[in-house]
Design a protein around this motif. Structure first.
Motif, PDB file in Angstrom:
ATOM      1  N   PRO A   1      -3.389  -0.846 -11.661  1.00  0.00           N
ATOM      2  CA  PRO A   1      -4.267  -1.395 -12.681  1.00  0.00           C
ATOM      3  C   PRO A   1      -3.885  -2.740 -13.101  1.00  0.00           C
ATOM      4  O   PRO A   1      -4.473  -3.636 -13.736  1.00  0.00           O
ATOM      5  N   GLU A   2      -2.434  -2.823 -13.273  1.00  0.00           N
ATOM      6  CA  GLU A   2      -1.712  -3.884 -13.875  1.00  0.00           C
ATOM      7  C   GLU A   2      -1.474  -4.938 -13.199  1.00  0.00           C
ATOM      8  O   GLU A   2      -1.387  -6.038 -13.750  1.00  0.00           O
ATOM      9  N   SER A   3      -1.326  -4.900 -11.760  1.00  0.00           N
ATOM     10  CA  SER A   3      -0.723  -6.164 -11.053  1.00  0.00           C
ATOM     11  C   SER A   3      -1.632  -5.842  -9.812  1.00  0.00           C
ATOM     12  O   SER A   3      -2.346  -4.928  -9.657  1.00  0.00           O
ATOM     13  N   LEU A   4      -1.471  -6.829  -8.740  1.00  0.00           N
ATOM     14  CA  LEU A   4      -2.057  -6.730  -7.522  1.00  0.00           C
ATOM     15  C   LEU A   4      -1.415  -5.953  -6.430  1.00  0.00           C
ATOM     16  O   LEU A   4      -1.775  -5.934  -5.481  1.00  0.00           O
ATOM     17  N   MET A   5      -0.603  -4.828  -7.186  1.00  0.00           N
ATOM     18  CA  MET A   5       0.162  -4.049  -6.022  1.00  0.00           C
ATOM     19  C   MET A   5      -0.942  -3.013  -5.509  1.00  0.00           C
ATOM     20  O   MET A   5      -1.515  -2.438  -6.304  1.00  0.00           O
ATOM     21  N   VAL A   6      -0.713  -2.960  -4.394  1.00  0.00           N
ATOM     22  CA  VAL A   6      -1.407  -1.663  -3.592  1.00  0.00           C
ATOM     23  C   VAL A   6      -0.536  -1.074  -2.634  1.00  0.00           C
ATOM     24  O   VAL A   6       0.433  -1.246  -2.407  1.00  0.00           O
TER      25      VAL A   6
ATOM     26  N   GLU B   1       3.252  -0.567   0.751  1.00  0.00           N
ATOM     27  CA  GLU B   1       3.162  -1.240  -0.514  1.00  0.00           C
ATOM     28  C   GLU B   1       3.015  -2.810  -0.169  1.00  0.00           C
ATOM     29  O   GLU B   1       3.666  -3.184   0.352  1.00  0.00           O
ATOM     30  N   TYR B   2       2.132  -3.398  -1.176  1.00  0.00           N
ATOM     31  CA  TYR B   2       1.822  -4.652  -0.725  1.00  0.00           C
ATOM     32  C   TYR B   2       1.243  -5.191  -2.147  1.00  0.00           C
ATOM     33  O   TYR B   2       0.644  -4.494  -2.924  1.00  0.00           O
ATOM     34  N   THR B   3       1.684  -6.390  -2.354  1.00  0.00           N
ATOM     35  CA  THR B   3       1.499  -7.048  -3.444  1.00  0.00           C
ATOM     36  C   THR B   3       0.773  -8.430  -3.041  1.00  0.00           C
ATOM     37  O   THR B   3       1.293  -9.419  -2.520  1.00  0.00           O
ATOM     38  N   GLY B   4      -0.519  -8.371  -3.428  1.00  0.00           N
ATOM     39  CA  GLY B   4      -1.212  -9.611  -2.907  1.00  0.00           C
ATOM     40  C   GLY B   4      -2.747  -9.454  -2.645  1.00  0.00           C
ATOM     41  O   GLY B   4      -3.301  -8.443  -3.028  1.00  0.00           O
ATOM     42  N   ILE B   5      -3.555 -10.375  -2.039  1.00  0.00           N
ATOM     43  CA  ILE B   5      -4.783 -10.292  -2.120  1.00  0.00           C
ATOM     44  C   ILE B   5      -4.947  -9.760  -0.490  1.00  0.00           C
ATOM     45  O   ILE B   5      -4.310 -10.116   0.464  1.00  0.00           O
ATOM     46  N   LEU B   6      -5.939  -8.556  -0.396  1.00  0.00           N
ATOM     47  CA  LEU B   6      -6.269  -8.040   1.038  1.00  0.00           C
ATOM     48  C   LEU B   6      -7.171  -8.635   1.587  1.00  0.00           C
ATOM     49  O   LEU B   6      -8.254  -9.320   0.679  1.00  0.00           O
TER      50      LEU B   6
END
Lengths: 248, 158
Positions: free
Chosen positions: B69-74, B88-93
């Motif tokens: 919920p805090e960052s773009l991490m998925v 794990e991925y940080t960014g826009i999917l």
């Protein structure tokens, strides 16, 4: 069968038959292609996941389909050039190579435009995309080689050999999506199965493909006629044709 | 057929067959490089190198996507239905990213068997369906599932 084949050796016979075929190819082709594309772009339902962006398929697939089959036709003509030394076969190869290159470029370009919203990237070096790029380079190579050699006969043979060597790329393009892991999805159309697409989507697609085939046929005839006139410029039938004001 | 033509035809056939064999052997030798991505089973079997930029591909496992919920991490699991790998991925999917859909992730496999992606691409299949048809199919599938008393299975994307 063989009679037609031998008649094809005569540029004059070809010129006449092409003139009669061309209006049909042009008008039926235009009608089919335009109807298919308009149906596809405006009336076909949106796709469940991709929404409207899938509609570029109505340009992408016909272009890619043609790009490959034009190359196969060129390869057949190349065999005829090498084995039977038929001039008209070389005329065909030289006339359609630029059309094939253009279609391949169109397929790559629309694919990139489609890939950006759906996959998230313009380009990946997967087997399908790379082999398609090689196809475009093969077309470019055939055009360049043909122009680089002045002598008509040696140019015809050199280009024919190049085209034949390149034909191995066609099954690679076709089966790349099955042999290897690729980002590109497998073919929707298979000869043996029902298309994996709703019918209100594939019917216009099929129309667009058939229409583009006929338009290709028309353009190929037109370019071949021009090439025949250039090459046969000194023969009697061409001089007579020109004196009649080009009417057939 | 004229003997000279027959001879030429043989030469042409030899040329095509020879080139095909050469290309087939080359692509066979390079098959691992031509494959765009590793399957989760290949990664589980240790075929994929650790800490080298590679691609991993497969289906996003149902109910495995956890968004920070805090960052773009998925965080999600990619599966080929025999084994799965945690990504794990940080960014826009991409828009087509969803549970049950195919993806190709680019990144590094770290020591703990987690795949740290820096790019995630969505893969779509060869089936094209209008939304109504898809809904009807899902309804039919749900009906069948509830009649047989089994668990409801929601299908891709929604």
């Amino acid at each position: 069968m063989w009679q037609i084949f031998h008649k094809l050796g005569s540029p004059k016979w070809f010129y006449g038959i092409a003139s009669r075929l061309m209006p049909w190819l042009l008008w039926v082709g235009v009608a089919l292609f335009i109807a298919g594309v308009i149906w596809g772009l405006a009336f076909a339902p949106p796709e469940r996941l991709q929404g409207n962006s899938y509609r570029i398929i109505y340009i992408h697939v016909p272009a890619a389909f043609l790009a490959q089959s034009v190359y196969v036709m060129m390869a057949v003509a190349a065999v005829v050039t090498l084995v039977w030394r038929m001039k008209l076969a070389d005329v065909f190869v030289k006339s359609v190579a630029p059309i094939g290159a253009l279609l391949t470029f169109l397929a790559l370009f629309t694919g990139a435009v489609w890939g950006k919203p759906t996959w998230g990237t313009w380009w990946v070096w997967d087997a399908r995309l790379t082999s398609m790029l090689i196809l475009m380079l093969l077309y470019a190579g055939a055009i360049a080689l043909g122009r680089a050699i002045q002598d008509e006969k040696s140019s015809a043979r050199a280009v024919a050999v190049l085209v034949l060597v390149g034909v191995v790329n066609i099954p690679i393009i076709q089966y790349s999506v099955e042999w290897w892991n690729t980002l590109h999805q497998p073919s929707t159309f298979k000869l043996t199965e029902k298309p994996k697409m709703a019918s209100e989507m594939w019917v216009p697609l099929l129309m667009a493909i058939l229409g583009l085939y006929m338009l290709f046929g028309w353009l190929a005839c037109l370019r071949m006629q021009t090439e025949v006139l250039v090459r046969e410029g000194r023969t009697r039938w061409v001089k007579e044709l020109i004196q009649q004001g080009g009417t057939r | 057929m004229h003997p000279i033509r027959k001879k030429r035809l043989t030469i042409v056939l030899f040329l095509v067959v020879g080139v095909s064999v050469a290309v087939a052997l080359t692509t066979y030798a390079l098959r691992q490089n031509i494959n765009l991505f590793y399957d989760p089973s290949q990664i589980a079997a240790g075929e994929a190198p650790v800490d080298v930029r590679i691609r991993a591909g497969g289906m996003v496992e149902e109910d495995s996507v956890i968004r920070d919920p805090e960052s773009l991490m998925v965080e999600f699991k990619v599966t080929d239905f025999s084994s799965s790998v945690l990504v794990e991925y940080t960014g826009i999917l991409p828009d087509l990213f969803a549970e049950g859909q195919g993806v190709v992730a680019m990144g590094r496999l770290n020591g703990q068997g987690r795949f740290v992606a820096d790019q995630v691409l969505a893969k779509h299949d060869e089936n094209y369906m209008p939304p109504e048809v898809n809904e009807a199919l899902e309804k039919a599938a749900n009906k069948r599932a509830s009649e047989s008393g089994g668990q409801l299975e929601t299908s891709a994307g929604y």
